[in-house]
Scaffold this motif. Structure first.
Motif, mmCIF file in Angstrom:
data_model
loop_
_atom_site.group_PDB
_atom_site.id
_atom_site.type_symbol
_atom_site.label_atom_id
_atom_site.label_comp_id
_atom_site.label_asym_id
_atom_site.label_seq_id
_atom_site.Cartn_x
_atom_site.Cartn_y
_atom_site.Cartn_z
ATOM 1 N N ARG A 174 83.639 20.009 47.728
ATOM 2 C CA ARG A 174 82.215 19.731 47.538
ATOM 3 C C ARG A 174 81.529 19.245 48.820
ATOM 4 N N GLU A 175 82.123 19.616 49.950
ATOM 5 C CA GLU A 175 81.514 19.277 51.235
ATOM 6 C C GLU A 175 80.286 20.134 51.490
ATOM 7 N N GLN A 176 80.306 21.377 51.036
ATOM 8 C CA GLN A 176 79.194 22.281 51.321
ATOM 9 C C GLN A 176 79.050 23.305 50.210
ATOM 10 N N ILE A 177 77.834 23.761 50.021
ATOM 11 C CA ILE A 177 77.513 24.834 49.092
ATOM 12 C C ILE A 177 76.406 25.655 49.725
ATOM 13 N N SER A 178 76.372 26.937 49.415
ATOM 14 C CA SER A 178 75.354 27.803 50.014
ATOM 15 C C SER A 178 75.087 28.982 49.095
ATOM 16 N N LEU A 179 73.956 29.628 49.298
ATOM 17 C CA LEU A 179 73.618 30.867 48.599
ATOM 18 C C LEU A 179 73.746 32.028 49.572
ATOM 19 N N ASP A 180 74.198 33.146 49.069
ATOM 20 C CA ASP A 180 74.343 34.321 49.935
ATOM 21 C C ASP A 180 73.308 35.384 49.564
ATOM 22 N N LEU A 181 73.664 36.267 48.662
ATOM 23 C CA LEU A 181 72.778 37.372 48.289
ATOM 24 C C LEU A 181 71.709 36.866 47.332
ATOM 25 N N MET A 182 70.446 36.991 47.726
ATOM 26 C CA MET A 182 69.331 36.524 46.902
ATOM 27 C C MET A 182 68.403 37.698 46.609
ATOM 28 N N ARG A 183 68.150 37.946 45.332
ATOM 29 C CA ARG A 183 67.268 39.049 44.928
ATOM 30 C C ARG A 183 66.402 38.582 43.760
ATOM 31 N N TYR A 184 65.195 39.155 43.669
ATOM 32 C CA TYR A 184 64.310 38.846 42.544
ATOM 33 C C TYR A 184 63.606 40.112 42.096
ATOM 34 N N ASP A 185 63.118 40.085 40.883
ATOM 35 C CA ASP A 185 62.379 41.226 40.330
ATOM 36 C C ASP A 185 61.018 41.293 41.018
ATOM 37 N N PRO A 186 60.771 42.299 41.849
ATOM 38 C CA PRO A 186 59.523 42.333 42.624
ATOM 39 C C PRO A 186 58.289 42.681 41.790
ATOM 40 N N GLU A 187 58.486 43.184 40.596
ATOM 41 C CA GLU A 187 57.345 43.619 39.783
ATOM 42 C C GLU A 187 56.840 42.503 38.866
ATOM 43 N N ASP A 188 57.751 41.762 38.251
ATOM 44 C CA ASP A 188 57.346 40.816 37.210
ATOM 45 C C ASP A 188 57.544 39.351 37.581
ATOM 46 N N SER A 189 58.090 39.060 38.759
ATOM 47 C CA SER A 189 58.310 37.666 39.143
ATOM 48 C C SER A 189 57.014 37.037 39.630
ATOM 49 N N PRO A 190 56.752 35.795 39.278
ATOM 50 C CA PRO A 190 55.546 35.117 39.769
ATOM 51 C C PRO A 190 55.713 34.731 41.237
ATOM 52 N N PRO A 191 54.627 34.403 41.929
ATOM 53 C CA PRO A 191 54.734 33.968 43.326
ATOM 54 C C PRO A 191 55.613 32.721 43.456
ATOM 55 N N GLY A 192 56.375 32.664 44.535
ATOM 56 C CA GLY A 192 57.218 31.504 44.792
ATOM 57 C C GLY A 192 58.564 31.543 44.098
ATOM 58 N N MET A 193 58.957 32.693 43.534
ATOM 59 C CA MET A 193 60.191 32.777 42.766
ATOM 60 C C MET A 193 61.419 32.429 43.619
#
Length: 515
Positions: A391-410
């Motif tokens: 638990r020294e470190q955590i990170s996100l790698d691949l990030m994707r969102y629905d470009p059509e229906d996601s609100p701003p700031g997703m």
């Protein structure tokens, strides 16, 4: 010897005899073949020096062809016997040629280029001296006769120039393509996952992507992940696993690369093991900085973080929430994740990248936990999680969102909620990833690489959003840590960097697409 022989006239006594028994075509072709043989032997000399197995077989073939060419060209039996003696002495040396590499990946240092240029200049000068009494005329280039030695010399110059020009163009425009890495088996993936989760660096999870080869230490407690090209073996990050095995493993990696006549390069190494690279004669170039958030003190209170606080509150009011999924739940969600990923790529008009960046691969995604943003049971965004056992470190790698229906700031909301989830789970650091070419010195006395990097950073927005990425990550008040590329001292560092960029981008086209 072959080039000098081709530049000088055929011995008159020999010419008189062969003109009676040999067609002119044979003489002309043998002359061209002897010139090409001389050029190839100059080229192969570097391969012999490097002990390439391909150079051994090529030299035997070229020497044999050259002996025949000298015989047919002008009965030059003395030179043919000398080459025959060289061939007989060369054949028993097979055991010394133990490097397996392509001849076309050879690199010629300046001293070799100067030596080759000197040989070619000498042969050319001898030819012009031998035929200085011949008045130049345009039709000399295509005159064919037993006694027309001067035209044969001019054609030799033409063939030599064409050979050098073609080889030069090949080297200027060639950036080594990565070789295909072996497919990871389920056992390999489990073994890598166990060491990655027990490591001290989240980038070790890149070993699970399947686009890199893996070199294990002798005990199997540490590994180096890397991509191969004919000229460069590029390791991704520091070695992973038992640190006591790193010194021997780094030498093993370099020895294996050297066996294939490739240079060992280490991309995105941290500042934790710099002495290991320096002790191996490598030079370090800073390529950017990694952003990390210290989670125990992170918050969104106060006016400085007001926008982040408002974003989280708005998304929660609208019914969005973060969920961490794995196992059977992740399997069930995989089709939805695939749809989101494909839609995101199509909207952004980009291709998947790799090597130092994750891409959508179901086996890779299943090997990690995944953070998803849901509303009314539907997934709107996701990111796979790299988390260490300590638990020294955590990170996100691949990030994707629905470009059509996601609100701003997703995407920022996904970041923020995952950050607070990790804080609640007791993690110490949250990795925001690299900011390429950031943190380089701006001083007038800074190293040349820093000046070049700063120029690209400030004016290369058409290639990559360098400043925008740094500014976005700076909103989280991270701690910045340097990352380096460790390379051998070579004038070909720009080619090394181009090769790394091509490996990451999957080709030239990807190098010029914003991410």
């Amino acid at each position: 010897m072959l080039l000098v022989s081709a530049a000088l006239p055929i011995v008159p006594e020999n010419l008189k005899w062969i003109s009676q028994v040999e067609p002119l075509t044979f003489i002309e072709l043998s002359h061209i073949v002897s010139v090409l043989s001389g050029l190839f032997l100059l080229f192969l000399a570097r391969g012999v020096r490097l002990r390439l197995d391909a150079a051994y077989y090529a030299c035997i073939a070229v020497l044999a062809i050259a002996i025949l060419a000298l015989t047919f060209k002008g009965l030059e039996w003395k030179q043919a016997m000398m080459l025959g003696a060289m061939l007989l002495l060369f054949i028993p040396t097979r055991k010394y040629f133990n490097r397996k590499a392509s001849l076309f990946t050879m690199q010629f240092p300046p001293e070799w280029i100067a030596l080759i240029a000197l040989v070619l200049a000498l042969a050319t000068w001898l030819g012009f001296e031998a035929y200085k009494h011949v008045e130049y005329a345009h039709d000399l280039w295509w005159r064919f006769s037993y006694r027309e030695d001067a035209p044969r010399f001019l054609r030799m110059v033409l063939v030599t120039g064409a050979f050098i020009f073609a080889y030069g163009l090949y080297n200027i425009f060639k950036v080594a393509r990565p070789e295909q890495s072996p497919v990871l088996s389920a056992d390999d993936r489990a073994r890598l996952h166990a060491i990655a989760t027990a490591s001290n660096d989240c980038t070790s999870f890149l070993s699970l992507m399947g686009d890199k080869a893996v070199l294990w230490s002798d005990s199997g407690k540490a590994f180096i992940m890397y991509a191969m090209t004919p000229r460069y073996w590029v390791a991704m990050g520091d070695p992973v696993g038992d640190a006591a095995e790193f010194p021997a493993l780094l030498w093993k990696f370099r020895e294996n690369a050297d066996l294939h006549n490739a240079l060992a390069v280490y991309y995105q190494v941290s500042d934790r093991h710099l002495p290991l690279y320096l002790d191996r004669g490598l030079i370090l170039l800073k390529i950017g900085e990694e952003a990390r958030i210290f989670l125990p003190t992170f918050h969104t209170d106060g006016g400085k973080r007001e926008n982040q606080r408002k974003l989280r509150n708005r998304m929660h009011r609208d019914g969005y929430s973060l969920h961490i999924i794995e196992g059977a739940e992740l399997d069930a969600a995989m089709p939805a994740l695939r749809v989101i990923s494909d839609s995101w790529l199509a909207t952004k008009k980009v291709k998947e990248k790799g090597f130092s960046l994750g891409f959508f691969d179901e086996s890779y995604i299943r090997s990690t936990r995944v953070a998803v943003v849901k509303k009314d049971g539907r997934i709107y965004a996701f990111a796979n999680i790299w988390d260490l056992q300590n638990r020294e470190q955590i990170s996100l790698d691949l990030m994707r969102y629905d470009p059509e229906d996601s609100p701003p700031g997703m995407m920022e909301y996904l970041f923020l909620d995952t950050i607070f989830w990790a804080k609640d789970q007791g993690y110490q650091w949250f990795g925001l990833g690299m900011s390429p070419l950031s943190g380089l010195e701006e001083h007038a006395l800074a190293p040349l690489w820093h000046k070049i990097g700063r120029t690209i950073y400030k004016h290369g927005e058409d290639l990559y959003n360098f400043e925008g990425l740094r500014a976005y990550k700076s909103k989280f008040d991270p701690v910045w840590r340097p990352r380096y590329i460790a390379v051998p001292p070579t004038p070909r560092i720009p080619m090394v960097l181009l090769t790394v960029a091509r490996i990451i981008s999957g080709g030239f086209r990807g190098m010029f697409q914003k991410r």
